[in-house]
Design a protein around this motif. Structure first.
Motif, PDB file in Angstrom:
ATOM      1  N   LEU A   1     -27.326  71.640 -87.575  1.00 42.58           N
ATOM      2  CA  LEU A   1     -26.482  71.841 -88.655  1.00 42.58           C
ATOM      3  C   LEU A   1     -27.237  71.435 -90.022  1.00 42.58           C
ATOM      4  O   LEU A   1     -27.131  72.192 -90.887  1.00 42.58           O
ATOM      5  N   GLU A   2     -28.145  70.574 -89.909  1.00 44.69           N
ATOM      6  CA  GLU A   2     -29.090  70.358 -91.174  1.00 44.69           C
ATOM      7  C   GLU A   2     -30.028  71.681 -91.371  1.00 44.69           C
ATOM      8  O   GLU A   2     -30.190  72.057 -92.461  1.00 44.69           O
ATOM      9  N   LYS A   3     -30.619  72.104 -90.373  1.00 42.32           N
ATOM     10  CA  LYS A   3     -31.382  73.459 -90.470  1.00 42.32           C
ATOM     11  C   LYS A   3     -30.448  74.481 -91.020  1.00 42.32           C
ATOM     12  O   LYS A   3     -31.509  75.450 -91.901  1.00 42.32           O
ATOM     13  N   LYS A   4     -29.216  74.498 -90.802  1.00 40.85           N
ATOM     14  CA  LYS A   4     -28.505  75.592 -91.269  1.00 40.85           C
ATOM     15  C   LYS A   4     -27.713  75.310 -92.490  1.00 40.85           C
ATOM     16  O   LYS A   4     -27.055  76.113 -93.115  1.00 40.85           O
ATOM     17  N   ASN A   5     -28.199  74.060 -93.254  1.00 44.58           N
ATOM     18  CA  ASN A   5     -27.902  73.644 -94.247  1.00 44.58           C
ATOM     19  C   ASN A   5     -26.126  73.525 -94.408  1.00 44.58           C
ATOM     20  O   ASN A   5     -25.367  73.749 -95.646  1.00 44.58           O
ATOM     21  N   LEU A   6     -25.822  73.231 -93.279  1.00 48.14           N
ATOM     22  CA  LEU A   6     -24.307  72.616 -93.223  1.00 48.14           C
ATOM     23  C   LEU A   6     -23.980  71.380 -93.435  1.00 48.14           C
ATOM     24  O   LEU A   6     -23.663  70.655 -92.481  1.00 48.14           O
ATOM     25  N   THR A   7     -24.071  71.130 -95.101  1.00 49.54           N
ATOM     26  CA  THR A   7     -23.782  69.755 -95.159  1.00 49.54           C
ATOM     27  C   THR A   7     -22.636  68.905 -94.852  1.00 49.54           C
ATOM     28  O   THR A   7     -22.482  67.805 -94.303  1.00 49.54           O
ATOM     29  N   GLN A   8     -21.482  69.739 -95.168  1.00 49.07           N
ATOM     30  CA  GLN A   8     -20.273  69.097 -94.759  1.00 49.07           C
ATOM     31  C   GLN A   8     -20.005  68.817 -93.069  1.00 49.07           C
ATOM     32  O   GLN A   8     -19.599  67.736 -92.737  1.00 49.07           O
ATOM     33  N   ALA A   9     -20.602  69.842 -92.336  1.00 50.15           N
ATOM     34  CA  ALA A   9     -20.411  69.320 -90.845  1.00 50.15           C
ATOM     35  C   ALA A   9     -21.441  68.567 -90.590  1.00 50.15           C
ATOM     36  O   ALA A   9     -21.076  67.609 -89.576  1.00 50.15           O
ATOM     37  N   SER A  10     -22.433  68.363 -91.179  1.00 52.36           N
ATOM     38  CA  SER A  10     -23.520  67.115 -90.721  1.00 52.36           C
ATOM     39  C   SER A  10     -22.679  66.017 -91.424  1.00 52.36           C
ATOM     40  O   SER A  10     -22.869  65.005 -90.550  1.00 52.36           O
ATOM     41  N   GLU A  11     -22.406  66.006 -92.433  1.00 53.25           N
ATOM     42  CA  GLU A  11     -21.704  64.519 -92.781  1.00 53.25           C
ATOM     43  C   GLU A  11     -20.611  64.408 -91.712  1.00 53.25           C
ATOM     44  O   GLU A  11     -20.261  63.053 -91.660  1.00 53.25           O
ATOM     45  N   TYR A  12     -19.757  65.180 -91.396  1.00 55.46           N
ATOM     46  CA  TYR A  12     -18.695  64.820 -90.534  1.00 55.46           C
ATOM     47  C   TYR A  12     -19.039  64.143 -89.146  1.00 55.46           C
ATOM     48  O   TYR A  12     -18.850  63.237 -88.736  1.00 55.46           O
ATOM     49  N   LEU A  13     -20.232  64.773 -88.606  1.00 60.07           N
ATOM     50  CA  LEU A  13     -20.919  64.422 -87.433  1.00 60.07           C
ATOM     51  C   LEU A  13     -21.291  62.969 -87.439  1.00 60.07           C
ATOM     52  O   LEU A  13     -21.274  62.177 -86.722  1.00 60.07           O
ATOM     53  N   ALA A  14     -22.041  62.848 -88.814  1.00 57.76           N
ATOM     54  CA  ALA A  14     -22.571  61.460 -88.833  1.00 57.76           C
ATOM     55  C   ALA A  14     -21.549  60.267 -89.066  1.00 57.76           C
ATOM     56  O   ALA A  14     -21.625  59.235 -88.430  1.00 57.76           O
ATOM     57  N   LYS A  15     -20.430  60.642 -89.559  1.00 56.65           N
ATOM     58  CA  LYS A  15     -19.401  59.605 -89.966  1.00 56.65           C
ATOM     59  C   LYS A  15     -18.692  59.518 -88.492  1.00 56.65           C
ATOM     60  O   LYS A  15     -18.182  58.241 -88.157  1.00 56.65           O
ATOM     61  N   VAL A  16     -18.529  60.345 -87.666  1.00 55.53           N
ATOM     62  CA  VAL A  16     -17.795  60.313 -86.177  1.00 55.53           C
ATOM     63  C   VAL A  16     -18.903  59.467 -85.474  1.00 55.53           C
ATOM     64  O   VAL A  16     -18.381  58.467 -84.647  1.00 55.53           O
ATOM     65  N   MET A  17     -20.004  59.637 -85.432  1.00 55.14           N
ATOM     66  CA  MET A  17     -20.897  58.879 -84.715  1.00 55.14           C
ATOM     67  C   MET A  17     -20.984  57.357 -84.993  1.00 55.14           C
ATOM     68  O   MET A  17     -20.990  56.470 -84.208  1.00 55.14           O
ATOM     69  N   LEU A  18     -21.083  57.347 -86.395  1.00 57.95           N
ATOM     70  CA  LEU A  18     -21.262  55.703 -86.863  1.00 57.95           C
ATOM     71  C   LEU A  18     -19.913  54.995 -86.620  1.00 57.95           C
ATOM     72  O   LEU A  18     -19.734  53.750 -86.568  1.00 57.95           O
ATOM     73  N   ASN A  19     -18.458  55.789 -86.239  1.00 59.88           N
ATOM     74  CA  ASN A  19     -17.460  55.216 -86.094  1.00 59.88           C
ATOM     75  C   ASN A  19     -17.250  54.956 -84.738  1.00 59.88           C
ATOM     76  O   ASN A  19     -16.036  54.389 -84.326  1.00 59.88           O
ATOM     77  N   GLN A  20     -17.976  55.407 -83.841  1.00 57.49           N
ATOM     78  CA  GLN A  20     -17.771  55.157 -82.340  1.00 57.49           C
ATOM     79  C   GLN A  20     -18.089  53.822 -81.844  1.00 57.49           C
ATOM     80  O   GLN A  20     -19.154  53.131 -82.146  1.00 57.49           O
ATOM     81  N   SER A  21     -16.931  53.124 -81.578  1.00 63.04           N
ATOM     82  CA  SER A  21     -17.054  51.809 -81.265  1.00 63.04           C
ATOM     83  C   SER A  21     -18.010  51.547 -80.109  1.00 63.04           C
ATOM     84  O   SER A  21     -18.589  50.271 -79.951  1.00 63.04           O
ATOM     85  N   GLY A  22     -18.049  52.307 -78.907  1.00 57.47           N
ATOM     86  CA  GLY A  22     -18.778  52.166 -77.829  1.00 57.47           C
ATOM     87  C   GLY A  22     -20.248  52.522 -77.771  1.00 57.47           C
ATOM     88  O   GLY A  22     -21.070  52.465 -76.648  1.00 57.47           O
ATOM     89  N   CYS A  23     -20.785  53.067 -78.934  1.00 58.03           N
ATOM     90  CA  CYS A  23     -22.010  53.656 -79.150  1.00 58.03           C
ATOM     91  C   CYS A  23     -23.095  52.757 -79.849  1.00 58.03           C
ATOM     92  O   CYS A  23     -22.899  52.569 -81.098  1.00 58.03           O
ATOM     93  N   GLN A  24     -23.965  52.456 -79.183  1.00 61.11           N
ATOM     94  CA  GLN A  24     -24.735  51.461 -79.736  1.00 61.11           C
ATOM     95  C   GLN A  24     -26.068  52.100 -80.167  1.00 61.11           C
ATOM     96  O   GLN A  24     -27.008  52.573 -79.364  1.00 61.11           O
ATOM     97  N   LEU A  25     -25.972  52.519 -81.331  1.00 53.87           N
ATOM     98  CA  LEU A  25     -27.086  53.638 -82.038  1.00 53.87           C
ATOM     99  C   LEU A  25     -28.386  52.670 -81.995  1.00 53.87           C
ATOM    100  O   LEU A  25     -28.358  51.586 -82.498  1.00 53.87           O
ATOM    101  N   ASP A  26     -29.487  53.387 -81.683  1.00 54.09           N
ATOM    102  CA  ASP A  26     -30.843  52.749 -82.288  1.00 54.09           C
ATOM    103  C   ASP A  26     -31.053  52.850 -83.625  1.00 54.09           C
ATOM    104  O   ASP A  26     -30.313  53.348 -84.381  1.00 54.09           O
ATOM    105  N   GLU A  27     -32.357  52.097 -84.219  1.00 58.52           N
ATOM    106  CA  GLU A  27     -32.186  52.110 -85.702  1.00 58.52           C
ATOM    107  C   GLU A  27     -32.680  53.529 -86.139  1.00 58.52           C
ATOM    108  O   GLU A  27     -32.163  53.750 -87.294  1.00 58.52           O
ATOM    109  N   LYS A  28     -33.467  54.233 -85.355  1.00 63.30           N
ATOM    110  CA  LYS A  28     -33.699  55.585 -86.019  1.00 63.30           C
ATOM    111  C   LYS A  28     -32.364  56.648 -86.055  1.00 63.30           C
ATOM    112  O   LYS A  28     -32.356  57.214 -87.031  1.00 63.30           O
ATOM    113  N   ARG A  29     -31.548  56.437 -85.080  1.00 66.06           N
ATOM    114  CA  ARG A  29     -30.421  57.229 -85.006  1.00 66.06           C
ATOM    115  C   ARG A  29     -29.577  56.673 -85.958  1.00 66.06           C
ATOM    116  O   ARG A  29     -28.801  57.653 -86.862  1.00 66.06           O
TER     117      ARG A  29
END
Length: 465
Positions: free
Chosen positions: A297-325
């Motif tokens: 999505l970033e490569k295609k410059n779809l900023t709104q879709a990238s932002e949506y995906l980022a927020k969805v992942m950060l709101n996943q209660s069972g998803c333990q993201l590493d520091e990089k992600r």
């Protein structure tokens, strides 16, 4: 004295007896271990091949795990071109058979031991399988689909040329319906548990997506989008297919056919919801898909879709993201347009907020970064052209850890360069959630984020609007 001597002699005899018993036990354990290892080896499914043109060559069998390849087995052809490869019984999926001097060959693995004969490695049609219903079904399915697609192309070309009330037109419509059912009819006849059935279906869907994308025709895209949302994203059939990259790449390429960014973003968001939900119980896979889709999505410059995906992942209660992600996704929540960017302490002691200028461009790069090296001349040129026209200031934050390398590369920079030699661990880099270089943010005089800039050319176009 005599009693002590007898006692000592008895102890020695017992010691020898015990040693002999221990040695016998050790040998038995070793033998059992070797027998077990042999039994396990014997139980592994094998590929026995003969490629006469590849005598002495190394043969590698690689499987797939989502977006990555993994080596399953390796062997060397003997003087006759014969080889034997084994693979884990736990692996069911597609694999790539590769050798230097020959094109890669996709084979399907499903606990089968089978043979391969390939007399002419320049001709894929000369490859023959024995004892492999899976690969025979694979080859047959490819042939059925190819034959049907060729006939359909001709039928669809002829249809508009005939009167809809004529006999010929009705026959063309009937034959089109027959050919459209050929492939699915073949799939339906495959036995339960057939991996070829799942693989062929997925492969055809991916091919259909790319074909629709190349036609630039939105007719039928809704059906493809629905089918994508119903994909078994958690199924090992997909993760072991080697088609994960093509599946997601093809889908986002397909969406570009709408040529309307808000619509593309909305459809990308619905797709995100589908695979995130499907992978709820497998956070590892969920993170891998998220990272790959995010970069697409970033490569295609779809900023709104990238932002949506980022927020969805950060709101996943069972998803333990590493520091990089976490940083990867956090940049779209913390560094979203409209938010206030963190202030930066500059080399001269001033703050970024204290710099004059109606606009401020913050760039993150490094002298060792190939993309930064490539874009740097354009950045310098763009800055010189628009600096005075739009009252723009620029601060370049270098991720170099070698102070001299930084000074040598940026010695003629027309803007301020900041380098704390801490690389990715620098406070400014972390504050801005930077995970890749180059990264650029355009701010207003109060440090409000106006836009994340992709490249210097986009900067000039955006400023000129």
């Amino acid at each position: 004295m005599e009693r002590n001597l007898k006692s000592e002699t008895g102890d020695r005899i017992n010691e020898k007896r015990n040693y002999k018993q221990r040695e016998n036990m050790r040998q038995k354990v070793l033998l059992i271990g070797l027998l077990c290892a042999g039994m396990v080896q014997a139980q592994l499914p094998t590929l026995k091949g003969c490629f006469p043109q590849l005598r002495g060559s190394d043969i590698t069998l690689s499987g797939y795990d989502g977006f990555r390849e993994k080596e399953l087995s390796k062997a060397q052809c003997d003087s006759m071109g014969r080889f034997t490869l084994s693979y884990p019984t736990s692996y069911t999926g597609a694999a790539m058979l590769q050798a230097k001097g020959a094109q890669g060959v996709v084979v399907l693995l499903n606990r089968e031991s089978f043979g391969l004969q390939w007399d002419n490695v320049q001709d894929l049609n000369s490859l023959k399988f024995t004892g492999s219903p899976e690969n025979e079904a694979f080859a047959k399915g490819i042939a059925v689909n190819s034959d049907a697609e060729q006939k359909l192309a001709g039928l669809r070309y002829l249809l508009p040329k005939y009167d809809k009330n004529g006999v010929q037109y009705r026959w063309l419509v009937k034959e089109t319906a027959v050919q459209e059912k050929q492939f699915q009819g073949f799939i339906d006849k495959l036995p339960a548990g057939s991996y070829a059935s799942k693989y062929l279906t997925l492969r055809k869907f991916v091919a259909d997506m790319f074909a629709a994308s190349n036609r630039r025709d939105t007719t039928g895209l809704a059906q493809i989008e629905m089918q994508f949302a119903q994909t078994g994203f958690a199924d090992q059939a997909l993760w072991h297919s080697g088609l994960a990259v093509d599946l997601f790449t093809g889908f986002y390429q397909l969406l570009e056919g709408y040529a309307d960014e808000p619509m593309i973003s909305a459809k990308a968001d619905r797709a995100t919801d589908a695979w995130v939900k499907a992978l709820t119980n497998d956070p590892v896979k969920q993170q891998e898909v998220a990272e790959y889709c995010f970069k697409q999505l970033e490569k295609k410059n779809l900023t709104q879709a990238s932002e949506y995906l980022a927020k969805v992942m950060l709101n996943q209660s069972g998803c333990q993201l590493d520091e990089k992600r976490t940083a990867l996704f956090e940049q779209y929540r913390k560094m979203a347009e409209g938010n206030t960017a963190p202030d930066i302490t500059l080399p001269d002691g001033r703050k970024l907020s204290e710099l004059g200028g109606k606009y401020k461009l913050v760039v993150f790069g490094a002298s060792w970064c190939p993309d930064c090296q490539k874009e740097y001349p354009s950045l310098v040129g763009s800055y010189k052209r628009i600096k005075d026209k739009y009252d723009l200031e620029c601060v370049y934050v270098s991720l170099d850890t070698d102070k001299k390398a930084c000074e040598d590369f940026y010695k003629e920079a027309p803007f301020m360069v900041s380098c704390d030699t801490k690389g990715w661990n620098g406070s400014t880099v972390k504050d801005y959630c930077v995970v890749a270089t180059p990264t650029m943010y355009l701010l207003d005089k109060k440090l409000q984020i106006i836009k994340r800039i992709v490249n210097p050319q986009q900067l000039e176009v955006f400023m000129g609007k």
